[in-house]
Scaffold this active site. Structure first.
Site, PDB file in Angstrom:
ATOM      1  N   GLY A  46       0.836  -1.216   0.000  1.00 45.02           N
ATOM      2  CA  GLY A  46       0.000   0.000   0.000  1.00 45.02           C
ATOM      3  C   GLY A  46       0.857   1.247   0.000  1.00 45.02           C
ATOM      4  O   GLY A  46       0.611   2.183   0.770  1.00 45.02           O
ATOM      5  N   ALA A  47       1.854   1.268  -0.898  1.00 46.16           N
ATOM      6  CA  ALA A  47       2.839   2.353  -0.868  1.00 46.16           C
ATOM      7  C   ALA A  47       2.524   3.466  -1.857  1.00 46.16           C
ATOM      8  O   ALA A  47       3.335   4.371  -2.031  1.00 46.16           O
ATOM      9  CB  ALA A  47       4.229   1.778  -1.147  1.00 46.16           C
ATOM     10  N   THR A  49       0.129   5.658  -1.615  1.00 48.14           N
ATOM     11  CA  THR A  49      -0.476   6.849  -1.007  1.00 48.14           C
ATOM     12  C   THR A  49      -0.295   6.798   0.512  1.00 48.14           C
ATOM     13  O   THR A  49       0.197   5.796   1.054  1.00 48.14           O
ATOM     14  CB  THR A  49      -1.990   6.940  -1.378  1.00 48.14           C
ATOM     15  OG1 THR A  49      -2.514   8.179  -0.882  1.00 48.14           O
ATOM     16  CG2 THR A  49      -2.796   5.799  -0.767  1.00 48.14           C
ATOM     17  N   GLY A  52       2.054   4.675   3.737  1.00 44.87           N
ATOM     18  CA  GLY A  52       2.940   3.760   3.006  1.00 44.87           C
ATOM     19  C   GLY A  52       3.842   4.496   2.039  1.00 44.87           C
ATOM     20  O   GLY A  52       5.039   4.176   1.926  1.00 44.87           O
ATOM     21  N   SER A 175      -3.430  -0.467  14.698  1.00 47.54           N
ATOM     22  CA  SER A 175      -4.106   0.771  15.078  1.00 47.54           C
ATOM     23  C   SER A 175      -4.523   0.732  16.546  1.00 47.54           C
ATOM     24  O   SER A 175      -4.744  -0.347  17.115  1.00 47.54           O
ATOM     25  CB  SER A 175      -5.350   0.949  14.209  1.00 47.54           C
ATOM     26  OG  SER A 175      -6.135   1.998  14.713  1.00 47.54           O
ATOM     27  N   TYR A 200     -13.148  -3.406  11.116  1.00 44.79           N
ATOM     28  CA  TYR A 200     -11.806  -2.811  11.035  1.00 44.79           C
ATOM     29  C   TYR A 200     -11.035  -3.077  12.340  1.00 44.79           C
ATOM     30  O   TYR A 200      -9.884  -3.516  12.307  1.00 44.79           O
ATOM     31  CB  TYR A 200     -11.930  -1.306  10.771  1.00 44.79           C
ATOM     32  CG  TYR A 200     -10.606  -0.573  10.767  1.00 44.79           C
ATOM     33  CD1 TYR A 200      -9.699  -0.749   9.721  1.00 44.79           C
ATOM     34  CD2 TYR A 200     -10.246   0.292  11.806  1.00 44.79           C
ATOM     35  CE1 TYR A 200      -8.470  -0.079   9.720  1.00 44.79           C
ATOM     36  CE2 TYR A 200      -9.035   0.964  11.809  1.00 44.79           C
ATOM     37  CZ  TYR A 200      -8.150   0.777  10.764  1.00 44.79           C
ATOM     38  OH  TYR A 200      -6.936   1.440  10.763  1.00 44.79           O
TER      39      TYR A 200
END
Ligand code: NAP
Length: 316
Positions: A46-47, A49, A52, A175, A200
């Site tokens: 996920g780099a 944006t 990342g 998280s 989540y």
């Protein structure tokens, strides 16, 4: 009346002026490591944006060959070129990885293993939040499938390479939301009950349990692992929830920038002497407290076994 009018205009102005200071105060935790990475290889999922992208940029700045593992190759290629131009490091490579499809994960790993002799840093960063109920290509609930099972499989497939490249590290971006998470083994795919916010949280709890179990299993191998809360960060993560989008907008002056949000991942990937804290959870570049659920070894072991079972992996 005059006072009220003054307050009405003065207050937003004051907030605007003081916001950078307040944000700085709230976003303590900076990776101060001066470690350079020539000859090192890193993968960041996920780099393209958010957190990342900033993590990948810093690793490239320090000289690593960085693989941007992205589901959207157009975005990935664009960001790879942007990072190359910014850092002068041409070894920033975009590769296709869709964590919602185990075929894509296996294809990514196969190509990577064929291409690279080493892997020193794996940052399991990609994530989805508050998606409407949906399933991955393999029938897993989307949050559990992408955030936990996708990264579980990816790490598993790259583990031998990480061991051969030791000392090496795996950073799992979790998280603070894990505090509300529970692993409901009877409803792992959300078929009996589903709430997008809780889904989540459950997946972020799974990230921490995975980190702890992985650390236990990797003891003595030279591969260490850490879970991370990046802070509350202005990014595209809230794209599925208009409520969260408006909250982010309302408080945008006070929440972290993606560059600030990348600091704890970078801290865990780079800081010398951190090996002794393998398995721990970090926030603002410090060890952070996790929920009782997240410290439960029995749940961690069971989640490991169930994940292996779902993914068709051997249990040991
Ligand atoms: N932002 C926060 O306040 C916050 C707080 C706590 C934890 N985190 C965690 O930080 C991590 C990074 O989030 P962010 O805030 O930077 O969010 P973001 O801007 O939405 O970035 C998420 C990244 O994950 C990628 N991704 C999503 N689904 C994928 C899939 N199926 N396969 C491969 N990549 C996929 C996205 O790709 P596309 O661009 O193609 O969608 C994007 O590159 C997440 O794990 C998140 O849970 C964030």
């Amino acid at each position: 009346m005059v006072v009220l009018l003054l307050l009405l205009f003065l207050l937003p102005f004051l907030l605007y002026v003081t916001a950078p200071q307040i944000r700085k105060m709230l976003s303590s935790g900076v990776c101060t490591s001066t470690v350079q990475l020539p000859g090192k290889v890193a993968v960041v999922t996920g780099a393209n944006t958010g957190i990342g992208k900033e993590t990948a940029k810093e690793l490239a700045q320090r000289g690593a060959r960085v693989y941007l593992a992205c589901r959207d190759m157009q975005k990935g290629e664009l960001v790879a070129r942007e990072i190359q131009d910014m850092t002068g490091n041409q070894e920033v490579l975009a590769r296709k990885l869709d964590l919602s499809d185990t075929k894509s994960i296996r294809a990514f790993a196969k190509d990577f293993l064929a291409q690279e002799k080493h892997l020193h840093i794996l940052i399991n960063n990609a994530g989805v939040m508050m998606c409407p109920y949906s399933k991955t290509a393999d029938g897993f609930e989307m949050h559990m499938g992408v955030n936990h099972l996708g990264h579980f499989l990816l790490t598993h497939l790259l583990l031998e390479k990480l061991k051969e490249s030791a000392p090496s590290r795996v950073v799992n971006v979790s998280s603070l939301a894990h505090h509300l998470g529970r692993i409901h083994f009877h409803n792992l795919q959300g078929e009996k009950f589903y709430n997008s916010g809780l889904a989540y949280c459950h997946s972020k709890l799974a990230n921490i349990l995975f980190t702890q179990e992985l650390a236990r299993r990797l003891k003595g191998s030279g591969v260490t692992t850490y879970s991370v809360h990046p802070g509350t960060v202005k990014s595209e993560l809230v794209r599925h929830s208009s409520f969260m989008r408006s909250m982010w907008w309302l408080f945008s002056f006070f929440i972290k920038t993606p560059q600030q949000g990348a600091q704890t991942s970078l801290y865990c990937a780079l800081t010398e002497g951190l090996e002794i804290l393998s398995g721990n959870h970090f926030s603002d570049c410090h060890v952070a407290w996790v929920s009782a659920q997240a410290r439960n070894e029995t749940i961690a072991r069971r989640l490991w076994d169930v994940s292996c079972d779902l993914l068709g992996l051997p249990m040991d």
